[in-house]
Design a protein around this motif. Sequence first.
Motif, PDB file in Angstrom:
ATOM      1  N   ASN A   1       4.026 -13.158  -1.379  1.00 22.88           N
ATOM      2  CA  ASN A   1       2.914 -14.445  -1.268  1.00 22.88           C
ATOM      3  C   ASN A   1       3.364 -15.752  -1.825  1.00 22.88           C
ATOM      4  OD1 ASN A   1       1.019 -13.723   0.645  1.00 22.88           O
ATOM      5  ND2 ASN A   1       0.084 -12.262  -1.121  1.00 22.88           N
TER       6      ASN A   1
ATOM      7  N   VAL B   1       1.869  -7.618   5.481  1.00 23.36           N
ATOM      8  CA  VAL B   1       0.977  -8.185   3.614  1.00 23.36           C
ATOM      9  C   VAL B   1      -0.073  -8.080   4.394  1.00 23.36           C
ATOM     10  CG1 VAL B   1       0.354  -9.768   2.293  1.00 23.36           C
ATOM     11  CG2 VAL B   1       2.514  -9.774   3.815  1.00 23.36           C
TER      12      VAL B   1
ATOM     13  N   ALA C   1       4.160  -7.206  -2.755  1.00 22.94           N
ATOM     14  CA  ALA C   1       2.743  -8.140  -1.998  1.00 22.94           C
ATOM     15  C   ALA C   1       2.409 -10.209  -3.077  1.00 22.94           C
ATOM     16  CB  ALA C   1       1.517  -7.638  -2.050  1.00 22.94           C
TER      17      ALA C   1
ATOM     18  N   PHE D   1      -0.207  -3.913   3.730  1.00 20.86           N
ATOM     19  CA  PHE D   1       0.341  -3.744   2.481  1.00 20.86           C
ATOM     20  C   PHE D   1      -0.913  -3.876   1.286  1.00 20.86           C
ATOM     21  CE2 PHE D   1       4.539  -3.812   0.243  1.00 20.86           C
ATOM     22  CZ  PHE D   1       5.426  -3.916   1.595  1.00 20.86           C
ATOM     23  N   SER D   2      -2.406  -4.908   1.431  1.00 12.72           N
ATOM     24  CA  SER D   2      -2.999  -5.176   0.323  1.00 12.72           C
ATOM     25  C   SER D   2      -3.366  -3.851   1.004  1.00 12.72           C
ATOM     26  CB  SER D   2      -3.794  -6.464   0.961  1.00 12.72           C
ATOM     27  OG  SER D   2      -2.731  -7.401   0.961  1.00 12.72           O
TER      28      SER D   2
END
Length: 150
Positions: free
Chosen positions: A46, A129, A42, A132-133
């Motif tokens: 980013n 994302v 991740a 994923f978080s």
Amino acid sequence: MTALEQLCRQRTAMSGAVGDRTSRGPVTSSWLSFTGLMICVAGIFNVLDGLTALMKRDYYQVTASRLLFFDYTAWGVIWLVLGIAQFVVGGAILARQPWAKAPGIALAALVIIGRFAFLNASPVWSIIVIAFSVLIIYGLVVSPAGSVAL
């Protein structure tokens, strides 16, 4: 040697196995290993998004005036800083640092908030994302207290 003695020796030999709470060292958790890798991935996502926002503004689906907050330069810096911090925390989790759980949860929560604000610019990628978080937060929360990565 009787069967009972052999069984006792096997149990004694297995008492130091991975994930066993009776061993003298810290409890190891495969969830933390998975989560550490997810945080690193991740973080890379980013960082790439931050570099894209800084260098190729026409990549996104909307102009900077359609963003909820800030402009692409500010978002590029935000994603770079969060991505680098996530990569460092993910590495710390993989290096068995017990302090890294709380910053990992905080960074994942910040990324979720940021991705909702950035959703207009990159909807599909932001949802990926965010997912994923959520997995990162789950992995950090469900791992046993005091555990370390494998």
